[in-house]
Design a protein around this motif. Structure first.
Motif, PDB file in Angstrom:
ATOM      1  N   LYS A   1      50.353  47.703 -39.907  1.00 50.80           N
ATOM      2  CA  LYS A   1      48.941  47.330 -39.980  1.00 50.80           C
ATOM      3  C   LYS A   1      48.434  46.830 -38.630  1.00 50.80           C
ATOM      4  O   LYS A   1      49.065  45.992 -37.985  1.00 50.80           O
ATOM      5  CB  LYS A   1      48.759  46.249 -41.042  1.00 50.80           C
ATOM      6  N   LEU A   2      47.268  47.337 -38.247  1.00 46.41           N
ATOM      7  CA  LEU A   2      46.620  46.865 -37.026  1.00 46.41           C
ATOM      8  C   LEU A   2      45.649  45.745 -37.416  1.00 46.41           C
ATOM      9  O   LEU A   2      44.644  45.980 -38.075  1.00 46.41           O
ATOM     10  CB  LEU A   2      45.872  48.027 -36.363  1.00 46.41           C
ATOM     11  N   ALA A   3      45.997  44.517 -37.018  1.00 42.96           N
ATOM     12  CA  ALA A   3      45.170  43.365 -37.409  1.00 42.96           C
ATOM     13  C   ALA A   3      43.945  43.196 -36.523  1.00 42.96           C
ATOM     14  O   ALA A   3      43.063  42.402 -36.832  1.00 42.96           O
ATOM     15  CB  ALA A   3      46.011  42.086 -37.384  1.00 42.96           C
ATOM     16  N   THR A   4      43.914  43.966 -35.417  1.00 41.04           N
ATOM     17  CA  THR A   4      42.773  43.888 -34.491  1.00 41.04           C
ATOM     18  C   THR A   4      42.169  45.284 -34.315  1.00 41.04           C
ATOM     19  O   THR A   4      42.285  45.896 -33.249  1.00 41.04           O
ATOM     20  CB  THR A   4      43.238  43.365 -33.113  1.00 41.04           C
ATOM     21  N   PRO A   5      41.543  45.815 -35.391  1.00 40.48           N
ATOM     22  CA  PRO A   5      41.099  47.216 -35.400  1.00 40.48           C
ATOM     23  C   PRO A   5      40.024  47.539 -34.360  1.00 40.48           C
ATOM     24  O   PRO A   5      39.813  48.717 -34.058  1.00 40.48           O
ATOM     25  CB  PRO A   5      40.563  47.413 -36.828  1.00 40.48           C
TER      26      PRO A   5
ATOM     27  N   CYS B   1      51.367  44.176 -26.734  1.00 40.29           N
ATOM     28  CA  CYS B   1      50.882  43.797 -28.066  1.00 40.29           C
ATOM     29  C   CYS B   1      51.863  42.799 -28.671  1.00 40.29           C
ATOM     30  O   CYS B   1      52.954  42.618 -28.146  1.00 40.29           O
ATOM     31  CB  CYS B   1      50.784  45.018 -28.991  1.00 40.29           C
ATOM     32  N   ILE B   2      51.469  42.153 -29.762  1.00 43.19           N
ATOM     33  CA  ILE B   2      52.467  41.395 -30.502  1.00 43.19           C
ATOM     34  C   ILE B   2      52.641  42.026 -31.880  1.00 43.19           C
ATOM     35  O   ILE B   2      51.711  42.604 -32.458  1.00 43.19           O
ATOM     36  CB  ILE B   2      52.156  39.888 -30.621  1.00 43.19           C
ATOM     37  N   ILE B   3      53.868  41.974 -32.357  1.00 49.14           N
ATOM     38  CA  ILE B   3      54.184  42.500 -33.676  1.00 49.14           C
ATOM     39  C   ILE B   3      54.611  41.322 -34.531  1.00 49.14           C
ATOM     40  O   ILE B   3      55.648  40.693 -34.277  1.00 49.14           O
ATOM     41  CB  ILE B   3      55.312  43.553 -33.593  1.00 49.14           C
ATOM     42  N   VAL B   4      53.791  40.976 -35.498  1.00 49.07           N
ATOM     43  CA  VAL B   4      54.110  39.863 -36.382  1.00 49.07           C
ATOM     44  C   VAL B   4      55.047  40.385 -37.465  1.00 49.07           C
ATOM     45  O   VAL B   4      54.730  41.341 -38.173  1.00 49.07           O
ATOM     46  CB  VAL B   4      52.835  39.252 -36.997  1.00 49.07           C
ATOM     47  N   ALA B   5      56.222  39.760 -37.553  1.00 52.66           N
ATOM     48  CA  ALA B   5      57.263  40.238 -38.468  1.00 52.66           C
ATOM     49  C   ALA B   5      57.380  39.332 -39.693  1.00 52.66           C
ATOM     50  O   ALA B   5      56.744  38.276 -39.763  1.00 52.66           O
ATOM     51  CB  ALA B   5      58.598  40.293 -37.726  1.00 52.66           C
ATOM     52  N   ASP B   6      58.205  39.784 -40.619  1.00 50.54           N
ATOM     53  CA  ASP B   6      58.578  38.967 -41.778  1.00 50.54           C
ATOM     54  C   ASP B   6      57.408  38.564 -42.672  1.00 50.54           C
ATOM     55  O   ASP B   6      57.514  37.600 -43.434  1.00 50.54           O
ATOM     56  CB  ASP B   6      59.305  37.687 -41.321  1.00 50.54           C
TER      57      ASP B   6
ATOM     58  N   VAL C   1      47.257  43.006 -32.103  1.00 52.87           N
ATOM     59  CA  VAL C   1      48.214  42.405 -33.032  1.00 52.87           C
ATOM     60  C   VAL C   1      48.544  43.401 -34.136  1.00 52.87           C
ATOM     61  O   VAL C   1      47.648  43.935 -34.799  1.00 52.87           O
ATOM     62  CB  VAL C   1      47.638  41.117 -33.675  1.00 52.87           C
ATOM     63  N   LEU C   2      49.839  43.654 -34.324  1.00 53.58           N
ATOM     64  CA  LEU C   2      50.300  44.512 -35.424  1.00 53.58           C
ATOM     65  C   LEU C   2      51.072  43.657 -36.416  1.00 53.58           C
ATOM     66  O   LEU C   2      51.640  42.632 -36.054  1.00 53.58           O
ATOM     67  CB  LEU C   2      51.233  45.615 -34.907  1.00 53.58           C
ATOM     68  N   GLU C   3      51.108  44.106 -37.667  1.00 49.55           N
ATOM     69  CA  GLU C   3      51.933  43.442 -38.679  1.00 49.55           C
ATOM     70  C   GLU C   3      52.913  44.468 -39.217  1.00 49.55           C
ATOM     71  O   GLU C   3      52.512  45.473 -39.791  1.00 49.55           O
ATOM     72  CB  GLU C   3      51.047  42.927 -39.814  1.00 49.55           C
ATOM     73  N   SER C   4      54.208  44.191 -39.035  1.00 47.38           N
ATOM     74  CA  SER C   4      55.199  45.172 -39.474  1.00 47.38           C
ATOM     75  C   SER C   4      55.545  45.006 -40.950  1.00 47.38           C
ATOM     76  O   SER C   4      55.983  45.950 -41.597  1.00 47.38           O
ATOM     77  CB  SER C   4      56.474  45.056 -38.635  1.00 47.38           C
ATOM     78  N   GLY C   5      55.415  43.794 -41.466  1.00 46.68           N
ATOM     79  CA  GLY C   5      55.833  43.534 -42.842  1.00 46.68           C
ATOM     80  C   GLY C   5      57.337  43.605 -43.029  1.00 46.68           C
ATOM     81  O   GLY C   5      57.845  43.552 -44.149  1.00 46.68           O
ATOM     82  N   LEU C   6      58.075  43.715 -41.928  1.00 49.27           N
ATOM     83  CA  LEU C   6      59.538  43.813 -41.976  1.00 49.27           C
ATOM     84  C   LEU C   6      60.150  42.598 -41.277  1.00 49.27           C
ATOM     85  O   LEU C   6      59.509  41.978 -40.445  1.00 49.27           O
ATOM     86  CB  LEU C   6      60.010  45.069 -41.240  1.00 49.27           C
ATOM     87  N   PRO C   7      61.401  42.280 -41.594  1.00 48.79           N
ATOM     88  CA  PRO C   7      62.076  41.224 -40.831  1.00 48.79           C
ATOM     89  C   PRO C   7      62.160  41.593 -39.346  1.00 48.79           C
ATOM     90  O   PRO C   7      62.021  42.767 -38.989  1.00 48.79           O
ATOM     91  CB  PRO C   7      63.477  41.173 -41.448  1.00 48.79           C
ATOM     92  N   VAL C   8      62.419  40.588 -38.518  1.00 49.87           N
ATOM     93  CA  VAL C   8      62.480  40.800 -37.066  1.00 49.87           C
ATOM     94  C   VAL C   8      63.482  41.902 -36.716  1.00 49.87           C
ATOM     95  O   VAL C   8      63.179  42.820 -35.948  1.00 49.87           O
ATOM     96  CB  VAL C   8      62.853  39.476 -36.347  1.00 49.87           C
ATOM     97  N   PHE C   9      64.679  41.825 -37.303  1.00 50.90           N
ATOM     98  CA  PHE C   9      65.718  42.815 -36.988  1.00 50.90           C
ATOM     99  C   PHE C   9      65.276  44.233 -37.347  1.00 50.90           C
ATOM    100  O   PHE C   9      65.433  45.167 -36.564  1.00 50.90           O
ATOM    101  CB  PHE C   9      67.025  42.465 -37.707  1.00 50.90           C
ATOM    102  N   GLU C  10      64.716  44.374 -38.550  1.00 53.54           N
ATOM    103  CA  GLU C  10      64.269  45.703 -38.992  1.00 53.54           C
ATOM    104  C   GLU C  10      63.123  46.217 -38.109  1.00 53.54           C
ATOM    105  O   GLU C  10      63.029  47.421 -37.834  1.00 53.54           O
ATOM    106  CB  GLU C  10      63.788  45.655 -40.447  1.00 53.54           C
ATOM    107  N   SER C  11      62.265  45.303 -37.695  1.00 51.85           N
ATOM    108  CA  SER C  11      61.145  45.707 -36.828  1.00 51.85           C
ATOM    109  C   SER C  11      61.680  46.220 -35.499  1.00 51.85           C
ATOM    110  O   SER C  11      61.244  47.269 -34.997  1.00 51.85           O
ATOM    111  CB  SER C  11      60.214  44.512 -36.566  1.00 51.85           C
TER     112      SER C  11
END
Ligand SMILES: Nc1ncnc2c1ncn2[C@@H]1O[C@H](COP(=O)(O)OP(=O)(O)OP(=O)(O)O)[C@@H](O)[C@H]1O
Ligand SMILES: [Mg+2]
Lengths: 110, 142
Positions: free
Chosen positions: A13-17, A67-72, A91-101
């Motif tokens: 997800k792109l939190a800053t569209p 960019c930053i990827i917000v994890a977890d 800002v992106l949101e991966s929705g995954l844990p840090v390792f998986e991201s």
């Protein structure tokens, strides 16, 4: 790879569209302790973190991350996304844990 | 060596919301006058760490920036207290007295001063209960 291509390939997800996503991502740095990130990050990296507050934006801009990827699933508030957008930090949101991201980035060749 | 550009800033204790503003202004000012990106990156690290220390450890403070005619950049961070009782400990990587609140935001790794020391060409710190003064110099490659 550009941020845009990363989004296309992951569906994150792109939190800053409103922001331009054509910047290159060159490597990544994972961390939540700001002085470690400040001391060891490099320009153009994607920064994977679970910290979501104004100081993260300041560090990312000063360190020139692409960019930053917000994890977890850390909560990206509207206020945070708006501030990041105003300061032109993607800002992106991966929705995954840090390792998986991070693993995903490696799989994609970043 | 003469100063060709001087700027001063005030940093307020516990002002987490504006944290980074001074460093960001220093960075853009230096970029405008053509200081090399490599030197600016080092200055950005040092000024951010120093600015945050004024906010989370000191009772706020002042920041003075001078760009000299030889291209070097001097930064001074001056606060009115409470001072650092043991400088040797404070400079040790990992040593921190950061509050729970600061730690919750990712500060308090005890890496700020070591980072500053590593990126600066000259590093001088003086401290007493009447305050701490951190003086840094960054040379521009010729
Ligand atoms: N301006 C200051 N006034 C008083 N104490 C300070 C000041 N700057 C640093 N200190 C003391 O020195 C310690 C080490 O500082 P340093 O910046 O290296 O780490 P930190 O601020 O605790 O954590 P980090 O910078 O990694 O977030 C601090 O925890 C604090 O006790
Ligand atoms: Mg510090």
């Amino acid at each position: 790879m550009t941020i845009k291509e990363l989004i296309e390939k992951t569906g994150w997800k792109l939190a800053t569209p409103t922001l331009d996503t054509s910047a290159e991502i060159v490597g990544a740095y994972c961390g939540d302790l700001l002085s470690w990130v400040m001391g060891n990050g490099e320009p153009q990296q994607a920064w994977i973190t679970v910290q979501v507050h104004a100081n993260v934006i300041a560090v990312a801009l000063l360190r020139e991350f692409s960019c930053i990827i917000v994890a977890d699933g850390a909560n990206v508030t509207e206020e945070f996304a708006a501030k990041a957008a105003a300061e032109e930090l993607v800002v992106l949101e991966s929705g995954l844990p840090v390792f998986e991201s991070a693993k995903k980035l490696v799989e994609l060749g970043i | 060596m003469e100063s060709i550009l001087h700027k001063e800033y005030t940093v307020v204790q516990d002002d987490y919301v504006n944290a980074g503003k001074v460093s960001s202004d220093i960075k853009s000012t230096l970029a405008e006058i053509g200081i090399s990106p490599k030197v600016i990156r080092k200055i950005a690290v040092a000024s951010y760490e120093s600015e945050i220390n004024l906010i989370i450890h000191a009772w706020g403070g002042k920041v003075f920036m001078d760009v000299n005619d030889d291209g070097s950049v001097a930064l001074v961070f001056k606060d009115p207290g409470p001072g650092i009782p043991d400088l040797e400990k404070a400079l040790t990587p990992g040593w921190s007295t950061a509050s729970e609140k600061a730690r919750g935001m990712g500060f308090g790794a005890g890496m700020g001063l070591p980072n500053i020391q590593r990126v600066s060409d000259e590093f001088n710190i003086e401290s007493s209960p009447a305050g701490t003064t951190l003086s840094l110099l960054f040379r521009s490659p010729v």
